[in-house]
Design a protein around this motif. Structure first.
Motif, short mmCIF file in Angstrom:
data_model
loop_
_atom_site.label_atom_id
_atom_site.label_comp_id
_atom_site.label_asym_id
_atom_site.label_seq_id
_atom_site.Cartn_x
_atom_site.Cartn_y
_atom_site.Cartn_z
N ALA A 1 0.84 -1.19 0.00
CA ALA A 1 0.00 0.00 0.00
C ALA A 1 0.88 1.24 0.00
O ALA A 1 1.91 1.28 0.68
CB ALA A 1 -0.92 0.01 1.22
N ILE A 2 0.48 2.22 -0.78
CA ILE A 2 1.16 3.51 -0.81
C ILE A 2 0.16 4.58 -0.39
O ILE A 2 -0.96 4.63 -0.90
CB ILE A 2 1.72 3.83 -2.21
CG1 ILE A 2 2.90 2.90 -2.54
CG2 ILE A 2 2.17 5.28 -2.28
CD1 ILE A 2 3.48 3.12 -3.93
N ASP A 3 0.56 5.41 0.54
CA ASP A 3 -0.26 6.50 1.04
C ASP A 3 0.41 7.82 0.64
O ASP A 3 1.50 8.14 1.13
CB ASP A 3 -0.40 6.39 2.56
CG ASP A 3 -1.16 7.55 3.17
OD1 ASP A 3 -1.80 8.29 2.43
OD2 ASP A 3 -1.11 7.70 4.41
N LEU B 1 5.29 3.92 1.89
CA LEU B 1 5.06 2.59 1.31
C LEU B 1 5.19 1.54 2.40
O LEU B 1 6.07 1.63 3.26
CB LEU B 1 6.11 2.31 0.22
CG LEU B 1 6.29 0.84 -0.20
CD1 LEU B 1 5.10 0.36 -1.02
CD2 LEU B 1 7.59 0.65 -0.98
N VAL B 2 4.32 0.54 2.37
CA VAL B 2 4.47 -0.62 3.23
C VAL B 2 4.21 -1.86 2.39
O VAL B 2 3.26 -1.91 1.62
CB VAL B 2 3.53 -0.58 4.46
CG1 VAL B 2 2.07 -0.48 4.05
CG2 VAL B 2 3.76 -1.77 5.37
N LEU C 1 -10.74 4.44 7.45
CA LEU C 1 -9.55 3.58 7.38
C LEU C 1 -8.72 3.73 8.66
O LEU C 1 -8.21 2.74 9.20
CB LEU C 1 -8.72 3.93 6.16
CG LEU C 1 -9.27 3.49 4.80
CD1 LEU C 1 -8.38 4.02 3.67
CD2 LEU C 1 -9.38 1.97 4.71
N ALA C 2 -8.57 4.98 9.13
CA ALA C 2 -7.82 5.19 10.38
C ALA C 2 -8.52 4.51 11.54
O ALA C 2 -7.87 3.89 12.40
CB ALA C 2 -7.67 6.69 10.65
N PHE C 3 -9.85 4.59 11.59
CA PHE C 3 -10.58 3.97 12.68
C PHE C 3 -10.54 2.45 12.58
O PHE C 3 -10.52 1.75 13.59
CB PHE C 3 -12.03 4.45 12.71
CG PHE C 3 -12.81 3.91 13.88
CD1 PHE C 3 -12.54 4.35 15.16
CD2 PHE C 3 -13.78 2.94 13.71
CE1 PHE C 3 -13.23 3.85 16.26
CE2 PHE C 3 -14.48 2.43 14.79
CZ PHE C 3 -14.21 2.89 16.07
N ARG D 1 -2.66 3.63 6.48
CA ARG D 1 -2.07 2.53 5.70
C ARG D 1 -2.41 1.19 6.32
O ARG D 1 -2.69 0.21 5.61
CB ARG D 1 -0.53 2.68 5.64
CG ARG D 1 -0.08 3.82 4.80
CD ARG D 1 1.43 3.97 4.82
NE ARG D 1 1.98 4.02 6.17
CZ ARG D 1 1.85 5.06 6.99
NH1 ARG D 1 1.19 6.12 6.61
NH2 ARG D 1 2.39 5.03 8.19
N ASP D 2 -2.38 1.12 7.64
CA ASP D 2 -2.73 -0.12 8.33
C ASP D 2 -4.18 -0.48 8.06
O ASP D 2 -4.49 -1.64 7.75
CB ASP D 2 -2.50 0.05 9.83
CG ASP D 2 -2.86 -1.19 10.62
OD1 ASP D 2 -2.34 -2.27 10.31
OD2 ASP D 2 -3.66 -1.07 11.56
#
Length: 552
Positions: free
Chosen positions: A18-20, A28-29, A128-130, A307-308
């Motif tokens: 995933a790229i944010d 990137l992760v 997504l953050a939540f 991203r997580d």
């Protein structure tokens, strides 16, 4: 790349990335999907490109930021290709979303790099953050506020347990505010207009919750920088920032301290990345305003974020599962231990015996009640070092636990747990050991006491067959009696307890007697004549000196 995969064999391990693309940096992760909706990180990369640099002033992305971003994304794509990733998504947030030339930027990425970029709205960014928080924190029965501070915006989620009650999007980004008000903000004439604008934005975009909030959970670089600076100031820079708790007073004092510094002094602040020097005060001012607005006095740092949440949803899609609630703290501990090859039946039983011993000693020596939990967790994780090798596994356990990112523990608590596990065998705690010397004196005492208890609890299941069902503590300071219950005389376990009793007797200044319940057979162990390192007795209540005689 397809997001939905069919796996032909159970040993196939899919990789995803995933790229944010944010207003301050691009991240990137690359990860390896695991069972149960989890993943293992294979690689991470970050590049500060400041896409939101000119957004507040001109409303578009400046040419230099675009070229820097293009260069970074070209490198990131090579990394993704090298890992043989099967599922890949790149998302863009506030800067690209708001910029007049944001769509043009995305077209260039597609035409020049073959990268398809999704521009997500603020609501999706917040969810997504939540999702990341929900899957990693136990939110049951808690009213919380989540804030994800980025370069161009801050997304806010109010939640009752795992139920989202409200989502708010604001323009409170650290880069945006620094562009508008400057980054130094050393005088009140510079700083107060910033505070007033932040307060006005929060009043216009958010509503106060009906019920009191228990906690602010913060994600993003501003929060992790906050934790890193506070921890460095308290001699805790060796610990990860994940899970660190701070008060509003901590935030206010840090803002005041940074505002008094010259730019070069601020740049050298321990715990602060140099590329955040000019945006850190605006970011911290947002945190302070959030805590005032929602009347929250405590915040906890979440080391993950958008991203997580993106990776977790990707894995759910790949595995064909619906998102699940966060595993309990107990489940997280078991998963970690199992992944390291720990004998779970033995470790759980040692934890049970250690807890029983602690409960009995707490009445004799005024031990802090909360330390029982840390002791029991250390017992369950004492052997995770087996993952590396048996020889010196207790030392490996220390490092693995310290960097495990187990939720539900503050960094300082995780350090205590890691040290107690470190000393469940081998040499006793010594000041020449770096991991031990870095602790405060009160925490050294806690480690000594808990490690001493863990050693004898481990001895009481030396046979690994749970012969001893339970243990009770009697006696008084200076004379501690352990009465063990077993169907038959637990010879091996009593023998092992005897061998491991020296640290216990030294720390608690007590003669230790172990007896089999209902029988006359006893195994008596007495204290050594002097404490190690020339230290004075360290039990919380002073106990009379024990007999120097030793009987087997």
């Amino acid at each position: 790349m397809s997001e939905q995969q069919t796996y032909l064999a159970p040993d196939v391990v899919p990789r995803l990335a995933a790229i944010d693309i944010g207003s301050n940096s691009i991240r990137l992760v690359v990860a390896e999907a695991q069972a149960g909706g989890r993943y293992r990180i294979l690689d991470e990369e970050r590049e500060t490109t400041r896409l939101g640099r000119s957004l507040a002033a001109h409303g578009d992305l400046d040419a230099k930021s675009i070229e820097d971003s293009l260069t970074a994304l070209r490198r990131f794509k090579s990394i993704v290709t090298g890992f043989g990733v099967e599922s890949f998504r790149s998302i863009a947030t506030c800067a690209v979303r708001e910029a007049t030339n944001g769509a043009e930027f995305c077209r260039r990425m597609q035409d020049e790099l073959g990268l398809e970029i999704e521009i997500i709205d603020a609501d999706m960014e917040a969810h997504l953050a939540f999702e990341s928080v929900r899957r990693r924190f136990d939110l049951a029965g808690k009213n919380t506020v989540l804030a994800d501070i980025g370069g161009g915006s801050t997304e806010i989620v109010l939640a009752n347990g795992e139920l989202v009650e409200a989502v708010y999007a604001t323009q409170l980004g650290a880069v945006r505010l620094a562009e508008k008000y400057g980054g130094e903000l050393t005088t009140d004439e510079q700083f107060l207009p910033l505070k007033r604008w932040i307060d006005r934005e929060l009043r216009q975009t958010t509503e106060k919750p009906a019920a009191p909030l228990h906690l602010l959970i913060g994600s993003g670089g501003t929060f992790t920088s906050l934790a890193s600076m506070l921890m460095a100031g308290r001699g805790l820079s060796r610990l990860p920032a994940a899970g660190y708790r701070a008060s509003r007073a901590d935030v206010c004092h840090l803002i005041d301290r940074l505002r008094k510094m010259k730019p070069e002094e601020r740049k050298a602040t321990p715990g602060l990345n140099a590329d955040r020097t000019d945006i850190i005060i605006p970011g911290l001012a947002v945190i302070d305003a959030l805590m005032r607005r929602f009347r929250v006095n405590t915040l906890q740092v979440h080391a993950y974020g958008v991203r997580d949440g993106l990776l977790l949803t990707m894995i759910d899609q790949m595995q064909g599962t619906s998102s699940t609630s966060a595993p309990s703290h107990d489940e997280q501990i078991d998963r970690f231990a199992e992944a390291c090859g720990v004998n779970m039946i033995h470790s759980r039983h040692v934890a049970k015996l250690a807890g029983e011993i602690f409960a009995g000693l707490a009445q004799l020596y005024e031990l802090p009640p909360g330390d029982r939990r840390l002791l029991e967790v250390a017992a369950r994780l004492q052997d995770v070092g087996y993952l590396i090798n048996y020889e010196g596994h207790h030392k490996h356990s220390y490092h693995l636990i310290l960097h495990s990112r187990l939720e539900g523990f503050r960094p300082e608590e995780l350090e205590i747990i890691a040290n107690v596990a470190r000393y469940h065998r081998g040499s006793p705690p010594k000041k020449k050991h770096e991991n031990f010397s870095e602790l405060t004196e009160p925490d050294r005492l806690r480690v000594r006491q808990l490690a001493a208890i863990l050693r004898i609890a481990g001895g009481l299941d030396r046979s690994h067959n749970q012969t001893i069902r339970e243990v009770k503590v009697d006696g008084a300071p200076g004379q501690v009696v352990l009465t063990v219950s077993a169907n038959e005389y637990p010879e091996v376990d009593v023998w092992a307890c005897r061998r491991r009793a020296e640290l216990f007797e030294e720390i608690f200044t007590a003669k230790l007697t172990v007896q089999w319940a209902g029988q006359s057979i006893t195994a008596e162990i007495t204290a050594p004549p002097a404490a190690a390192n020339g230290a004075a007795p360290t039990a919380r209540k002073k106990a009379p000196a024990a007999s120097a005689n030793k009987s087997e």
